[in-house]
Design a protein around this motif. Structure first.
Motif, PDB file in Angstrom:
ATOM      1  N   MET A  39       0.662  -1.319  -0.095  1.00  0.00           N
ATOM      2  CA  MET A  39      -0.144   0.001   0.087  1.00  0.00           C
ATOM      3  C   MET A  39       0.868   1.537   0.188  1.00  0.00           C
ATOM      4  O   MET A  39       0.408   2.314   0.237  1.00  0.00           O
ATOM      5  CB  MET A  39      -0.892  -0.086   1.249  1.00  0.00           C
ATOM      6  CG  MET A  39      -0.607  -0.044   2.506  1.00  0.00           C
ATOM      7  SD  MET A  39      -1.820   0.090   3.867  1.00  0.00           S
ATOM      8  CE  MET A  39      -1.274  -0.116   5.288  1.00  0.00           C
ATOM      9  N   SER A  40       2.233   1.210  -0.296  1.00  0.00           N
ATOM     10  CA  SER A  40       2.991   2.202  -0.515  1.00  0.00           C
ATOM     11  C   SER A  40       2.457   2.916  -1.733  1.00  0.00           C
ATOM     12  O   SER A  40       1.941   2.426  -2.539  1.00  0.00           O
ATOM     13  CB  SER A  40       4.487   1.857  -0.544  1.00  0.00           C
ATOM     14  OG  SER A  40       4.718   1.157   0.307  1.00  0.00           O
ATOM     15  N   ILE A  41       2.838   4.277  -1.949  1.00  0.00           N
ATOM     16  CA  ILE A  41       2.256   5.124  -3.145  1.00  0.00           C
ATOM     17  C   ILE A  41       2.792   4.611  -4.456  1.00  0.00           C
ATOM     18  O   ILE A  41       1.899   4.604  -5.489  1.00  0.00           O
ATOM     19  CB  ILE A  41       2.467   6.641  -2.847  1.00  0.00           C
ATOM     20  CG1 ILE A  41       4.029   6.943  -2.707  1.00  0.00           C
ATOM     21  CG2 ILE A  41       1.648   7.238  -2.353  1.00  0.00           C
ATOM     22  CD1 ILE A  41       4.407   8.120  -3.229  1.00  0.00           C
ATOM     23  N   THR A  66       3.382   6.563   7.779  1.00  0.00           N
ATOM     24  CA  THR A  66       4.631   6.348   7.278  1.00  0.00           C
ATOM     25  C   THR A  66       4.726   4.987   6.500  1.00  0.00           C
ATOM     26  O   THR A  66       5.304   4.825   5.463  1.00  0.00           O
ATOM     27  CB  THR A  66       5.739   5.911   8.352  1.00  0.00           C
ATOM     28  OG1 THR A  66       5.415   7.294   9.378  1.00  0.00           O
ATOM     29  CG2 THR A  66       7.049   6.339   8.007  1.00  0.00           C
ATOM     30  N   PHE A  67       3.690   3.977   6.972  1.00  0.00           N
ATOM     31  CA  PHE A  67       3.873   2.550   6.491  1.00  0.00           C
ATOM     32  C   PHE A  67       5.212   2.048   6.657  1.00  0.00           C
ATOM     33  O   PHE A  67       5.922   1.960   7.436  1.00  0.00           O
ATOM     34  CB  PHE A  67       3.116   2.363   5.152  1.00  0.00           C
ATOM     35  CG  PHE A  67       2.934   1.027   4.915  1.00  0.00           C
ATOM     36  CD1 PHE A  67       2.507   0.033   5.662  1.00  0.00           C
ATOM     37  CD2 PHE A  67       3.139   0.517   3.622  1.00  0.00           C
ATOM     38  CE1 PHE A  67       2.320  -1.107   5.210  1.00  0.00           C
ATOM     39  CE2 PHE A  67       2.981  -0.539   3.032  1.00  0.00           C
ATOM     40  CZ  PHE A  67       2.622  -1.633   3.723  1.00  0.00           C
ATOM     41  N   ILE A  88       4.173  10.567  10.802  1.00  0.00           N
ATOM     42  CA  ILE A  88       3.733  10.047  11.901  1.00  0.00           C
ATOM     43  C   ILE A  88       3.010   8.714  11.456  1.00  0.00           C
ATOM     44  O   ILE A  88       2.264   8.488  10.329  1.00  0.00           O
ATOM     45  CB  ILE A  88       2.390  10.806  12.183  1.00  0.00           C
ATOM     46  CG1 ILE A  88       2.999  12.322  12.660  1.00  0.00           C
ATOM     47  CG2 ILE A  88       1.657  10.330  13.634  1.00  0.00           C
ATOM     48  CD1 ILE A  88       1.604  13.579  13.118  1.00  0.00           C
ATOM     49  N   GLU A  89       3.126   7.501  12.372  1.00  0.00           N
ATOM     50  CA  GLU A  89       2.760   6.379  12.200  1.00  0.00           C
ATOM     51  C   GLU A  89       2.314   5.758  13.519  1.00  0.00           C
ATOM     52  O   GLU A  89       2.839   5.743  14.302  1.00  0.00           O
ATOM     53  CB  GLU A  89       3.814   5.359  11.610  1.00  0.00           C
ATOM     54  CG  GLU A  89       3.658   4.042  11.401  1.00  0.00           C
ATOM     55  CD  GLU A  89       2.531   3.596  10.732  1.00  0.00           C
ATOM     56  OE1 GLU A  89       2.333   4.173   9.662  1.00  0.00           O
ATOM     57  OE2 GLU A  89       1.656   2.945  11.188  1.00  0.00           O
ATOM     58  N   ASP A  91       1.354   2.438  14.066  1.00  0.00           N
ATOM     59  CA  ASP A  91       1.988   1.008  14.408  1.00  0.00           C
ATOM     60  C   ASP A  91       3.591   1.147  14.619  1.00  0.00           C
ATOM     61  O   ASP A  91       4.411   1.284  13.610  1.00  0.00           O
ATOM     62  CB  ASP A  91       1.597   0.111  13.045  1.00  0.00           C
ATOM     63  CG  ASP A  91       1.915  -1.210  13.397  1.00  0.00           C
ATOM     64  OD1 ASP A  91       3.024  -1.552  14.085  1.00  0.00           O
ATOM     65  OD2 ASP A  91       1.106  -2.067  12.725  1.00  0.00           O
ATOM     66  N   LEU A  94       5.720  -1.048  12.339  1.00  0.00           N
ATOM     67  CA  LEU A  94       5.951  -0.378  10.909  1.00  0.00           C
ATOM     68  C   LEU A  94       6.884   0.619  11.023  1.00  0.00           C
ATOM     69  O   LEU A  94       7.887   1.028  10.199  1.00  0.00           O
ATOM     70  CB  LEU A  94       4.616  -0.003  10.333  1.00  0.00           C
ATOM     71  CG  LEU A  94       3.564  -0.913   9.850  1.00  0.00           C
ATOM     72  CD1 LEU A  94       2.359  -0.339   9.550  1.00  0.00           C
ATOM     73  CD2 LEU A  94       4.076  -1.971   8.899  1.00  0.00           C
ATOM     74  N   SER A 118      -2.382  10.031  14.682  1.00  0.00           N
ATOM     75  CA  SER A 118      -2.282  11.408  14.171  1.00  0.00           C
ATOM     76  C   SER A 118      -2.984  12.428  15.201  1.00  0.00           C
ATOM     77  O   SER A 118      -2.274  13.507  15.398  1.00  0.00           O
ATOM     78  CB  SER A 118      -2.748  11.645  12.756  1.00  0.00           C
ATOM     79  OG  SER A 118      -4.045  10.974  12.516  1.00  0.00           O
ATOM     80  N   HIS A 141      -3.011   8.335   5.507  1.00  0.00           N
ATOM     81  CA  HIS A 141      -3.132   7.319   6.709  1.00  0.00           C
ATOM     82  C   HIS A 141      -4.487   6.668   6.665  1.00  0.00           C
ATOM     83  O   HIS A 141      -4.587   5.488   6.524  1.00  0.00           O
ATOM     84  CB  HIS A 141      -2.650   8.032   7.867  1.00  0.00           C
ATOM     85  CG  HIS A 141      -3.666   9.412   8.396  1.00  0.00           C
ATOM     86  ND1 HIS A 141      -4.442   9.971   7.219  1.00  0.00           N
ATOM     87  CD2 HIS A 141      -3.814  10.064   9.551  1.00  0.00           C
ATOM     88  CE1 HIS A 141      -4.975  11.098   7.737  1.00  0.00           C
ATOM     89  NE2 HIS A 141      -4.558  11.222   9.336  1.00  0.00           N
TER      90      HIS A 141
HETATM   91  C1  LIG Z   1      -1.403   3.776   2.869  1.00  0.00           C
HETATM   92  S1  LIG Z   1      -0.288   3.590   4.493  1.00  0.00           S
HETATM   93  C2  LIG Z   1       0.844   4.952   4.098  1.00  0.00           C
HETATM   94  C3  LIG Z   1       1.939   4.451   2.953  1.00  0.00           C
HETATM   95  C4  LIG Z   1       2.903   5.543   2.923  1.00  0.00           C
HETATM   96  N1  LIG Z   1       2.671   6.800   2.892  1.00  0.00           N
HETATM   97  C5  LIG Z   1       3.640   5.298   1.637  1.00  0.00           C
HETATM   98  O1  LIG Z   1       3.519   5.627   0.405  1.00  0.00           O
HETATM   99  O2  LIG Z   1       4.838   4.660   1.617  1.00  0.00           O
HETATM  100  C6  LIG Z   1      -1.092   4.159   5.715  1.00  0.00           C
HETATM  101  C7  LIG Z   1      -0.446   4.005   7.114  1.00  0.00           C
HETATM  102  O3  LIG Z   1      -1.198   4.957   7.658  1.00  0.00           O
HETATM  103  C8  LIG Z   1      -1.107   4.341   9.272  1.00  0.00           C
HETATM  104  N2  LIG Z   1      -2.167   4.948  10.204  1.00  0.00           N
HETATM  105  C9  LIG Z   1      -3.401   4.655   9.945  1.00  0.00           C
HETATM  106  N3  LIG Z   1      -4.065   5.476  10.711  1.00  0.00           N
HETATM  107  C10 LIG Z   1      -3.187   6.310  11.397  1.00  0.00           C
HETATM  108  C11 LIG Z   1      -3.337   7.101  12.445  1.00  0.00           C
HETATM  109  N4  LIG Z   1      -4.394   7.542  12.846  1.00  0.00           N
HETATM  110  N5  LIG Z   1      -2.274   7.940  12.587  1.00  0.00           N
HETATM  111  C12 LIG Z   1      -1.185   7.621  12.209  1.00  0.00           C
HETATM  112  N6  LIG Z   1      -0.813   6.518  11.334  1.00  0.00           N
HETATM  113  C13 LIG Z   1      -2.111   5.922  10.860  1.00  0.00           C
HETATM  114  C14 LIG Z   1      -1.155   2.858   8.868  1.00  0.00           C
HETATM  115  O4  LIG Z   1      -0.788   2.184  10.037  1.00  0.00           O
HETATM  116  C15 LIG Z   1      -0.486   2.582   7.838  1.00  0.00           C
HETATM  117  O5  LIG Z   1       1.006   2.395   7.896  1.00  0.00           O
END
Ligand SMILES: C[S@@+](CC[C@H](N)C(=O)[O-])C[C@H]1O[C@@H](n2cnc3c(N)ncnc32)[C@H](O)[C@@H]1O
Length: 213
Positions: A39-41, A66-67, A88-89, A91, A94, A118, A141
């Protein structure tokens, strides 16, 4: 560490050179295309983020989500060494993996990963890190909380005239309340860049690119 994450880390480390950001980005993309969907961009949407960063030339960057550290790595590749990225992440596992990948790429000291939700971390930013506002914010996120966190950033003054806000996945899965708010708000100039879902050939997606007036 989850076994799928371990496989990912090993693959990236074995297929890239330490200190070579581009080789790490390429290894993640190869993993996403050939081993396991991520799910990275990804590479195609990544180019859109690269261009947005190049056009804004930010000195202060915030990422929500961050993922495994891919998009923050891409952003780090586009900016001077003295620009710090806050990401901000929620998990911790991760966050740890992302930091290990960033260290391997030689940019561990340029990407500060903040662990937590967040909504809890954003209100600490000004006080803890002396940030007045961000030049560039990447929202990636959870589509259902984009609008909540945008409004939080607004209330805290972290969005100021000239702030560029880029939001992923606004078509798939979609963030209709976020789009409605930002597209019908005289404080913002915004456009949707159509693209496709990462590491797939077909499914439509969009990235919303917005500037605060
Ligand atoms: C789509 S992924 C991010 C992909 C990353 N930006 C990339 O492109 O490499 C979404 C991430 O957001 C995190 N996430 C979900 N809800 C969140 C929150 N409320 N605060 C911080 N992180 C959150 C998830 O754990 C996941 O790792």
């Amino acid at each position: 560490m989850q076994s799928s994450h371990l496989t990912y880390v090993n693959y990236v480390l074995e297929n890239s050179q330490p200190g070579n950001i581009q080789s790490v980005i390429d290894a993640v993309d190869k993993y996403g295309w050939t081993k396991q969907w991520l799910m990275s961009i990804g590479d195609r949407k990544g180019v859109i983020i690269d261009k947005a960063i190049q056009s804004r030339k930010p000195k202060t960057i915030l990422e929500l989500g961050t993922f495994l550290g891919y998009s923050s790595l891409r952003m780090a590749a586009q900016i001077p060494n003295d620009t710090l990225i806050f990401s901000i992440e929620i998990d911790p596992e991760l966050a740890k993996i992302a930091h290990a990948i960033h260290e391997h790429a030689g940019v561990g000291d340029r990407i500060k990963i903040l662990i937590g939700s967040s909504e809890n971390v954003i209100p600490q930013l000004s006080k803890q890190y002396h940030i007045n506002s961000f030049d560039f914010i990447f929202i990636d996120h959870g589509d259902s909380i984009y609008l909540r966190d945008l409004k939080l950033l607004e209330r805290l003054g972290l969005i100021q005239p000239g702030t560029m806000i880029v939001a992923d996945n606004v078509i798939t899965p979609g963030a209709p309340d976020y789009l409605y708010y930002i597209q019908n708000n005289p404080n913002y100039q915004t456009r949707t860049q159509e693209t496709v879902v990462q590491y797939q050939e077909e499914e439509r997606d969009g990235i919303e690119i917005t500037i605060r007036n």
